[in-house]
Scaffold this motif. Sequence first.
Motif, mmCIF file in Angstrom:
data_model
loop_
_atom_site.group_PDB
_atom_site.id
_atom_site.type_symbol
_atom_site.label_atom_id
_atom_site.label_comp_id
_atom_site.label_asym_id
_atom_site.label_seq_id
_atom_site.Cartn_x
_atom_site.Cartn_y
_atom_site.Cartn_z
ATOM 1 N N LEU A 51 -81.273 26.434 -18.608
ATOM 2 C CA LEU A 51 -80.242 25.396 -18.568
ATOM 3 C C LEU A 51 -79.907 24.998 -17.129
ATOM 4 O O LEU A 51 -79.816 23.814 -16.808
ATOM 5 C CB LEU A 51 -78.978 25.873 -19.290
ATOM 6 N N CYS A 77 -76.131 24.099 -28.881
ATOM 7 C CA CYS A 77 -76.744 24.869 -27.807
ATOM 8 C C CYS A 77 -75.709 25.728 -27.092
ATOM 9 O O CYS A 77 -75.905 26.933 -26.884
ATOM 10 C CB CYS A 77 -77.443 23.931 -26.823
ATOM 11 N N CYS A 86 -80.698 29.047 -26.151
ATOM 12 C CA CYS A 86 -80.093 28.417 -24.984
ATOM 13 C C CYS A 86 -79.678 29.507 -24.004
ATOM 14 O O CYS A 86 -78.741 30.268 -24.266
ATOM 15 C CB CYS A 86 -78.887 27.581 -25.412
#
Length: 320
Positions: A197, A110, A192
Amino acid sequence: MGSFTAPRPMKVSSTTNTSSTISGFILLGFPCSREGQLLLFGLFSVLYLLTLMGNGSIICAVRWDQRLHTPMYILLANFSFLEIWYVTSTVPNMLANFLSDTKVISFSGCFLQFYFFFSLGSTECFFLAIMAFDRYLAICRPLHYPTIMTGRLCTSLVVSCWVLGFLWFPVPIIVISQMSFCGSRIIDHFLCDPGPLLALTCARAPVMEFFWMILSSLLLFIPFFCIMGSYTLVLRAVLRAPSAAGRRKAFSTCGSHLAVVSLFYGSVMVMYLSPTSEHESGMQKMVTLFYSVGTPLINPVIYSLRNKDMKCALWKFLGI
């Protein structure tokens, strides 16, 4: 780079102060039926191959046609090389995700994608700026152009773009990778991205969000103002040209680059000036899809259709 290559478990804290260790995130991508996933796999496989072929053809045409061994086309070939890697940073993983039942991406995978996607995007911003600078020199300083834009300067500009692009975001990405992530590990995206995130972190990180916004703003606006400044001077010089044919040629040469700048910057600015703003996930995906997959596909068409020399070189390379 070492921080991105060594896999490590992700810390996940729950609301009951218990903790567990997991090895990655779940990228939802484009949720739909199994048949729909297979259809999307086929569609994006074709788009990916077309992108590789289009940009690869430009690289080969510039490499094998001696008439195109000039700074403008050398920069274009390097830009096409960059586009190949830019689309490769997202699409292969997206294709694997379509065929996966779990849709898990490892923690290291990621953040590697995060790093390369944003580094390549940063490099693209700098490339667009030096390509505008090259057009400014060619049109506004035609007599001095051969002595200014030498092969050595062209090489230095290309290397500088790659170095700056890959040194722009590693610090905030390393910091984000060291944060603790709470609750769900689901990312409602196909890559990602900083917004999803940061939304998974245990506590809000206003300093990190502010730092990211500053870096993103500088990255976008410094090259953008350089591009606009270059083309303002180009436009002024073109409008003063006595020949209508000369004006048409200048507009044709610059028009393709301006079209690419508009497509890329128009979509990127929507997303990354405030990465944690409340964009709907569907809009996030579509805008990101446009500039990460759509523009690398369209750019070879724009550059070849509006450039007679490039069209001739491509036809010669393809044997048409």
